[in-house]
Every structure is written in C-alpha cells, then in structure tokens.
Design an enzyme around this catalytic site. Structure first.
Site, mmCIF file in Angstrom:
data_model
loop_
_atom_site.group_PDB
_atom_site.id
_atom_site.type_symbol
_atom_site.label_atom_id
_atom_site.label_comp_id
_atom_site.label_asym_id
_atom_site.label_seq_id
_atom_site.Cartn_x
_atom_site.Cartn_y
_atom_site.Cartn_z
ATOM 1 N NE ARG A 1 47.878 42.600 10.097
ATOM 2 C CZ ARG A 1 48.935 42.308 9.745
ATOM 3 N NH1 ARG A 1 49.713 42.976 8.873
ATOM 4 N NH2 ARG A 1 49.393 40.988 9.930
ATOM 5 C CE LYS B 1 37.683 54.339 32.557
ATOM 6 N NZ LYS B 1 38.014 53.616 33.976
ATOM 7 C CD GLU C 1 45.359 54.018 39.058
ATOM 8 O OE1 GLU C 1 44.530 54.966 38.824
ATOM 9 O OE2 GLU C 1 45.553 53.247 37.992
HETATM 10 N N1 PMP Z 1 42.228 54.625 38.300
HETATM 11 C C1 PMP Z 1 41.302 53.819 37.983
HETATM 12 C C2 PMP Z 1 42.289 52.412 37.560
HETATM 13 C C3 PMP Z 1 40.032 53.733 37.361
HETATM 14 O O1 PMP Z 1 39.641 52.808 36.501
HETATM 15 C C4 PMP Z 1 39.439 54.959 37.400
HETATM 16 C C5 PMP Z 1 37.877 55.271 36.900
HETATM 17 N N2 PMP Z 1 37.141 54.299 37.759
HETATM 18 C C6 PMP Z 1 40.006 55.995 38.039
HETATM 19 C C7 PMP Z 1 41.424 55.906 38.610
HETATM 20 C C8 PMP Z 1 39.339 57.167 38.318
HETATM 21 O O2 PMP Z 1 39.210 58.149 37.070
HETATM 22 P P1 PMP Z 1 37.898 58.970 36.808
HETATM 23 O O3 PMP Z 1 38.135 60.019 38.040
HETATM 24 O O4 PMP Z 1 38.240 59.655 35.405
HETATM 25 O O5 PMP Z 1 36.757 58.133 36.842
#
Ligand code: PMP
Length: 290
Positions: free
Chosen positions: A105, A151, A184
């Site tokens: 804030r 993100k 991922e």
């Molecule tokens: N996972 C992560 C952690 C990322 O930062 C990204 C993007 N670089 C992706 C997956 C892939 O996402 P996008 O296809 O939307 O770029």
C-alpha cells in the site's frame, strides 16, 4: 538509432530506461511479466499473453492502471517505433516505488515497461539433435506458497533450477513438484509422447499455463492427436517414445536425454517434428499485425 523502451508512459533510449532502487519490483520481485514474440510483423497470441498478464497481476492484487487493449496497443507501438520484424517482447508491471518495507500500500503507481528486441534464437543443434536435460535438485514452488501459475518477477525458484542445470552440464532442468511429479522446466513446459498421444502435467501442481503448450495441444488436435493433462513420475520419461519442451522463446525443442539416459530413440521423434513444422506455419500465419 538506439533501441527505444516504453517506460512509464513514454519512449526512452535504452540507456535512459532506468527505475528507482525503491521500486518493489527490484526490492522484492513484486511484479508480473510476459515474454511474447512477433513473427513477420505479427504478434503471436497477444490476447492470450495479455490475459495471463492481467490474471497474474490480479493474483497478486496489483491493479494495472491501463486497460488490456491499451497495453496491447502500446506493445504494437513499441514494435513499430523500433521497426522490428521479428522480435522478443518483454512486458513488465511492478508494484511501483515504495519504501523499504513490504507493505504494497506504500507503493505509488505501478511501473510499466515494454522492451522489444531482436530474438536470441536457441542453437540449431538443440532442434536437430535434441536437448539433454537433467532433473533439478530444486523442487518447484508449491502452489499454496507461491503459485507458479502467476508469472511473477520472483523467478528465483526457476533460476536455482537453471543453476542445477549448469552444474549438471546442461542448458535446461526439469523440475519436480514436492510430491515428486514432473511439473515443467525452468522456463518451458514439458510434453511426453506415448503410443501416439501427448501427455503434459496439469498446471495446478505448479506449472505455468503455457501459451505455447496450449497452441501445441490445439495443433495436435487438428492432426487427430489426443492430449491429456496427467500426473507423471520421472520414471515415465524413460517409457515415453518422445519428449519435448514448449515455450515462447524456445518454441518446440526435442529432449534427447534426461540425466544422461536417452528418451525413446534419443533423437527427435516424428510427432515432435510434425508439431514443430505445424507450429512454425502457425506463427507465420496467425497474429496481430503492426
Ligand atoms: N514455464 C515457465 C516457468 C516459463 O517461464 C515459461 C515461459 N518462458 C513457460 C513455461 C512457457 O510458457 P509460454 O509458452 O507461455 O511462453
């Protein structure tokens, strides 16, 4: 002419594109961002990237003081100002300048900037022969602590995994959830191919919902290839026929080995190659012009 950056309402030279050391984006990683690409003066999936940017912002209760349409128009304008045909675009919104405390804030207006630059492509060898990856020691942030679907500018979890990759002599690291499922990579989503079908981890175990991941699922569908979001253990990697990564910058990269052990034949597979070709065509045809 130098690179022009859009920063807080105006275009400035790269050298003048500076923010306060009191900006909470810098002090605390308190902000959100997107990485986007343009191909032949068309921005690929801009609406999807804008949706994710605003969802990320909303998840951290950061109100972006411009509409999605106005933001998207500024991205197109930045590309035009820099006369870039094929670009990598970084759109960032931070909490803004505050004091040394955490309290959001205390921050004034959010800082907004857009960088457009030439895209640094991955080495061709990754695509031709596949990318070896390792399994990171660093586990993915758990969604109930810091949800990886946001993100955010706080990318240390991913950077630690990238350091694991470097330590292991590779460029990418595969991250597991606390429970030990494949989630991922440090900057890309992952797919396994088994018996002609695609499998990718569900985002709610700690992955970003990838724009490229989604595009690949759609392209596969057009070829009659089914996709399933599935919880998978690392052992399943070695039973897969093919494996590939997806991301805006990387596009589709075949994975050749995990922890030194080959996936499938150890060479890019047929489905991976087909989807790469489909994706390339899609990026050349679809997009918002500038
Ligand atoms: N996972 C992560 C952690 C990322 O930062 C990204 C993007 N670089 C992706 C997956 C892939 O996402 P996008 O296809 O939307 O770029």
């Amino acid at each position: 002419m130098g690179l022009k950056i859009f920063l807080n309402g105006k275009f400035v030279e790269k050298e003048e594109a500076v923010l306060s050391v009191f900006d909470h984006g810098l002090l605390y990683g308190d902000g959100v961002f997107e990485g986007i690409r343009s191909y032949n003066r068309k921005v690929f999936r801009l609406v999807e990237h804008m949706d994710r940017l605003y969802e990320s912002a909303s998840a951290i209760r950061l109100e972006i003081p411009v509409t999605k349409d106005a933001f998207a128009s500024k991205i197109l304008e930045t590309l035009k100002v820099n006369d870039l045909d094929n670009a990598y675009i970084r759109a960032v919104v931070t909490r803004g300048v505050g004091d040394l405390g955490l309290d959001p804030r205390k921050c004034g207006a959010p800082s907004i900037f857009i960088i457009t630059d030439k895209i640094a492509l991955y080495p061709e060898d990754f695509y031709k022969n596949g990318l070896p990856v390792i399994i990171a020691k660093t586990r993915r942030n758990h969604p109930i602590t810091l949800d990886p679907r946001i993100k955010s500018l706080n990318y240390l979890n991913n950077i630690l995994a990238r350091i694991d990759a470097i330590d292991g002599g590779t460029e990418e690291a595969l991250m597991l959830s606390l429970e030990g499922y494949i989630v991922e990579c440090s900057g890309d989503n992952i797919f396994l191919v088994k018996d002609g079908k695609l499998f990718t981890p569900p985002a709610d175990i700690g992955a970003l919902e990838g724009v490229t991941q989604d595009a690949v699922i759609q392209l596969a569908g057009k070829r009659g290839i089914e996709s399933e979001y599935k919880l998978m253990r690392p052992e399943e990697l070695f039973e897969a026929d093919e494996c590939f990564l997806t991301g805006t910058a990387a596009e589709i990269v075949p994975v050749s080995k995990v922890d030194g052990k080959p996936i499938g034949s150890g060479k890019p597979g047929d489905i991976t190659n087909q989807l790469r070709e489909d994706y390339r065509k899609l990026t050349q045809t679809e997009g918002i012009e500038y």
